[in-house]
Design a protein around this motif. Structure first.
Motif, PDB file in Angstrom:
ATOM      1  N   THR A 292       0.781  -1.027  -0.045  1.00 24.42           N
ATOM      2  CA  THR A 292       0.194   0.000   0.065  1.00 24.42           C
ATOM      3  C   THR A 292       0.895   1.292   0.211  1.00 24.42           C
ATOM      4  O   THR A 292       0.679   2.178  -0.917  1.00 24.42           O
TER       5      THR A 292
ATOM      6  N   TYR B 190       8.079   6.166   0.777  1.00 26.70           N
ATOM      7  CA  TYR B 190       8.335   5.909  -0.422  1.00 26.70           C
ATOM      8  C   TYR B 190       9.462   7.119  -0.837  1.00 26.70           C
ATOM      9  O   TYR B 190       9.128   8.242  -0.646  1.00 26.70           O
TER      10      TYR B 190
ATOM     11  N   HIS C 153       9.989  14.961 -11.384  1.00 28.59           N
ATOM     12  CA  HIS C 153       9.321  15.801 -10.521  1.00 28.59           C
ATOM     13  C   HIS C 153       9.733  17.259 -11.008  1.00 28.59           C
ATOM     14  O   HIS C 153       8.944  18.284 -10.995  1.00 28.59           O
TER      15      HIS C 153
ATOM     16  N   PHE D  86      -1.297  11.583  -4.316  1.00 30.68           N
ATOM     17  CA  PHE D  86      -0.495  10.634  -3.737  1.00 30.68           C
ATOM     18  C   PHE D  86       1.044  11.152  -3.405  1.00 30.68           C
ATOM     19  O   PHE D  86       2.038  10.998  -4.123  1.00 30.68           O
TER      20      PHE D  86
ATOM     21  N   ASP E 267      -1.672  12.116   1.537  1.00 32.23           N
ATOM     22  CA  ASP E 267      -1.035  10.742   1.314  1.00 32.23           C
ATOM     23  C   ASP E 267      -1.589   9.822   2.406  1.00 32.23           C
ATOM     24  O   ASP E 267      -1.724  10.280   3.803  1.00 32.23           O
ATOM     25  N   LEU E 268      -2.135   8.526   2.117  1.00 34.21           N
ATOM     26  CA  LEU E 268      -2.569   7.724   3.092  1.00 34.21           C
ATOM     27  C   LEU E 268      -1.538   7.212   4.341  1.00 34.21           C
ATOM     28  O   LEU E 268      -2.117   6.760   5.447  1.00 34.21           O
TER      29      LEU E 268
ATOM     30  N   ASP F  12      -7.226   8.476   2.090  1.00 38.67           N
ATOM     31  CA  ASP F  12      -7.340   7.599   0.954  1.00 38.67           C
ATOM     32  C   ASP F  12      -7.506   8.696  -0.388  1.00 38.67           C
ATOM     33  O   ASP F  12      -8.367   9.629  -0.045  1.00 38.67           O
ATOM     34  N   GLY F  13      -6.951   8.421  -1.222  1.00 34.67           N
ATOM     35  CA  GLY F  13      -6.919   9.190  -2.384  1.00 34.67           C
ATOM     36  C   GLY F  13      -8.354   9.674  -3.124  1.00 34.67           C
ATOM     37  O   GLY F  13      -8.580  10.732  -3.320  1.00 34.67           O
TER      38      GLY F  13
ATOM     39  N   ASN G 201       0.707  10.450  -8.636  1.00 37.34           N
ATOM     40  CA  ASN G 201       1.718   9.307  -9.045  1.00 37.34           C
ATOM     41  C   ASN G 201       1.745   8.321  -7.942  1.00 37.34           C
ATOM     42  O   ASN G 201       2.276   8.111  -6.718  1.00 37.34           O
TER      43      ASN G 201
HETATM   44  C1  SAM Z   1       4.676   5.915  -5.956  1.00 39.85           C
HETATM   45  S1  SAM Z   1       4.759   6.950  -4.341  1.00 39.85           S
HETATM   46  C2  SAM Z   1       4.900   8.553  -4.861  1.00 39.85           C
HETATM   47  C3  SAM Z   1       5.109   9.650  -3.846  1.00 39.85           C
HETATM   48  C4  SAM Z   1       5.650  10.896  -4.465  1.00 39.85           C
HETATM   49  N1  SAM Z   1       4.537  11.682  -5.168  1.00 39.85           N
HETATM   50  C5  SAM Z   1       6.792  10.794  -5.238  1.00 39.85           C
HETATM   51  O1  SAM Z   1       6.819  11.188  -6.424  1.00 39.85           O
HETATM   52  O2  SAM Z   1       7.889  10.259  -4.899  1.00 39.85           O
HETATM   53  C6  SAM Z   1       2.997   6.956  -3.915  1.00 39.85           C
HETATM   54  C7  SAM Z   1       2.601   7.187  -2.701  1.00 39.85           C
HETATM   55  O3  SAM Z   1       1.066   6.926  -2.677  1.00 39.85           O
HETATM   56  C8  SAM Z   1       0.440   6.607  -1.388  1.00 39.85           C
HETATM   57  N2  SAM Z   1      -0.464   5.822  -1.479  1.00 39.85           N
HETATM   58  C9  SAM Z   1      -0.790   4.574  -1.533  1.00 39.85           C
HETATM   59  N3  SAM Z   1      -2.065   4.146  -1.645  1.00 39.85           N
HETATM   60  C10 SAM Z   1      -2.465   5.510  -1.395  1.00 39.85           C
HETATM   61  C11 SAM Z   1      -4.055   5.852  -1.477  1.00 39.85           C
HETATM   62  N4  SAM Z   1      -5.057   4.911  -1.462  1.00 39.85           N
HETATM   63  N5  SAM Z   1      -4.323   7.065  -1.059  1.00 39.85           N
HETATM   64  C12 SAM Z   1      -3.459   7.999  -1.016  1.00 39.85           C
HETATM   65  N6  SAM Z   1      -2.165   7.793  -0.812  1.00 39.85           N
HETATM   66  C13 SAM Z   1      -1.742   6.390  -1.310  1.00 39.85           C
HETATM   67  C14 SAM Z   1       1.786   5.765  -0.937  1.00 39.85           C
HETATM   68  O4  SAM Z   1       1.885   5.900   0.701  1.00 39.85           O
HETATM   69  C15 SAM Z   1       2.926   6.557  -1.329  1.00 39.85           C
HETATM   70  O5  SAM Z   1       3.533   7.623  -0.567  1.00 39.85           O
END
Ligand code: SAM
Length: 490
Positions: free
Chosen positions: A240, A274, A283, A300, A321-322, A349-350, A377
């Motif tokens: 997740t 992450y 970015h 995210f 962010d979750l 949650d997103g 992302n």
């Molecule tokens: C691939 S990372 C990207 C982080 C950042 N935007 C970057 O570019 O490095 C995805 C992020 O989404 C978050 N995430 C995962 N599932 C989610 C959800 N259902 N709702 C919100 N955030 C979520 C994760 O915790 C993670 O930090």
């Protein structure tokens, strides 16, 4: 040489394969794969060349180190005999410069040394001559000098004579690849590559390397100034939050990294959030689209690599962010970079974020003229999350809200036509066509046959105003198989 020809043949084959592709998007994908395969080819050829260079045996550590699992640095010491040339001190600098291509180059070794007489004492003519140590791979006899070097020696009156010098080579004078090649089983791949996240070196070791992992970790610390902790990714992840499970191989177990990306400082616990240094260009690409006063909605957000630079550029940011740990470090980084006033952060949650705080603010923002950018992302799932926009502003279109948001949504694809695949998935979630209304970018090649793509588009009015909300799609719950997160290395 033979390897070189084999490599060129393979490249020709790959290029022919590229030419035979039909569609433009296929060509883009194919080209990305060919580039990857070509660069792998070049790397493996380089490895072959490096290997043949060290294969002369001189700079090879003693064979007794093979199979060592606990690092014993002293076991790498040995005396080797290297060629040297005697140079008068009054022309030393000039001659050393002329012979720089054939001089010995080893980490931590002086190549100009004092000469000693046969009995081991300093030569009686001390001060008048020095020895320049030469590379055995280039110089084996007095005839090995090239014409330019021979001319320089003649011009400075230095006799073209070679003598032997007994040199003590130690662990400090070896490169990490040479050490690992000598220790690990013969003929097996010795990869000492890692991603660097602040003081942490992050490795992804293969099975055959695992018995040597502690030693590999220590060698990486010894040979890379600034690295004080080496971790290896273990095979499972928290799917997740997209963070890795990892084992500390060597050094301190401090996981709080301090990094700088595109001039912005970030701090975070690498074991809980992450972070991917390979995304810095992407970015920057998104941030370069932003103008002061724009709004950025980061669904995210992680620890803030879009949100913080956007706020520094003068944008108003809603970042979500979750993962509670990402949320905490996001807030910390906002303060660290003195932009906490411009960032409102959420730990949701997103979908809930889009259908809650974003929905509340969107009508007012859409009345204005400053752009609204939505960044999504989470490449394993984000395209499916686009359904949250359906019917977000109700069924009745309000024509006064004409400033539609720009969406930048990421997705992985393993399809031959990755471009078409990600657009089709975005369209399926939005339930509308994006043909001719979106741009698709290859962000990076994640693995052989796996691309990370970005689809950018203006959110269609018909999606925001619709009776067809996600909540009305009871029969269309996403396939749970499709929801599964992908490999953590991505
Ligand atoms: C691939 S990372 C990207 C982080 C950042 N935007 C970057 O570019 O490095 C995805 C992020 O989404 C978050 N995430 C995962 N599932 C989610 C959800 N259902 N709702 C919100 N955030 C979520 C994760 O915790 C993670 O930090």
């Amino acid at each position: 040489m033979a390897a070189g020809w084999r490599g060129s043949g393979r490249l020709l084959f790959l290029l022919q394969k590229y030419r035979s592709c039909v569609s433009l998007s296929q060509k883009v994908n194919q080209f990305a794969r060919i580039s990857l395969q070509f660069s792998t080819l070049v790397q493996s050829q380089k490895a072959m060349t490096d290997h043949s260079q060290t294969d002369v045996g001189l700079y090879k550590p003693p064979p007794t180190v093979r199979g060592m699992t606990e690092l014993d640095r002293a076991a790498f010491s040995q005396i080797v005999s290297v060629p040297a040339i005697r140079i008068p001190t009054n022309v030393l600098n000039k001659v050393v410069k002329s012979l720089k291509k054939v001089a010995l180059q080893r980490p931590g070794l002086k190549r100009v040394v004092e000469e000693h007489s046969e009995d081991g004492n300093k030569d009686s003519s001390e001060g008048e001559h020095r020895l320049l140590l030469l590379d055995t791979n280039s110089i084996t006899s007095a005839d090995s000098f090239g014409s330019e070097e021979a001319e320089a020696l003649k011009a400075y009156g230095v006799p073209q004579e070679i003598q032997k010098y007994e040199l003590k080579l130690t662990y400090e004078n070896l490169k990490s690849e040479e050490i690992l090649r000598a220790v690990l089983p013969e003929g097996q791949d010795v990869t000492s590559g890692f991603s660097r996240v602040g003081h942490i070196a992050h490795m992804n070791l293969r099975d055959h390397q695992l018995p040597y992992r502690k030693l590999i970790g220590q060698v990486i610390i010894d040979k890379n100034p600034g690295i004080t902790c080496v971790v290896n990714k273990t095979n499972t992840i928290d799917s997740t939050y997209r963070n890795f499970q990892m084992e500390v191989l060597a050094g301190e177990s401090n996981m709080v990294a301090k990094v700088r990306e595109n001039g912005v400082f970030y701090e975070f616990d690498f074991s809980h959030v992450y972070w991917n240094p390979r995304l810095s260009t992407e970015h920057e690409r998104i941030v370069s689209l932003l103008q002061r006063g724009d709004t950025v909605v980061d669904v995210f957000a992680g620890v803030g690599p879009f949100a913080i630079p956007a706020a520094r550029r003068g944008c108003e940011v809603l970042a979500n962010d979750l993962n509670p740990e990402s949320f905490r470090w996001l807030q910390h980084n906002a303060k660290l970079n003195k932009v906490d006033r411009n960032i409102t952060s959420f730990n949701m949650d997103g979908r809930g974020f889009i259908r809650g705080p974003v929905q509340e603010r969107l009508p007012a923002l859409m009345k204005g003229s400053q752009k609204i950018h939505v960044v999504m992302n989470l490449p394993a799932l984000a395209l499916e999350f686009l359904d949250a926009f359906r019917g977000l502003l109700g069924p009745e279109p309000d024509q006064s809200l004409d400033n539609l948001p720009q969406v930048h949504c990421y997705g992985f694809s393993k399809e031959d036509d990755a471009q078409r695949d990600v657009v089709a998935r975005a369209e399926a979630s939005l339930k509308t066509s994006l043909q001719g209304q979106c741009s698709v970018h290859l962000v990076r090649n994640v693995a052989p046959n796996k691309e990370m793509m970005r689809v950018s588009f203006t959110l269609p009015r018909g999606v925001l105003y619709s009776t067809h909300t996600r909540d009305s799609d009871v029969s269309e719950e996403p396939n749970p198989k499709k929801q599964k997160c992908e490999n953590p290395t991505d």
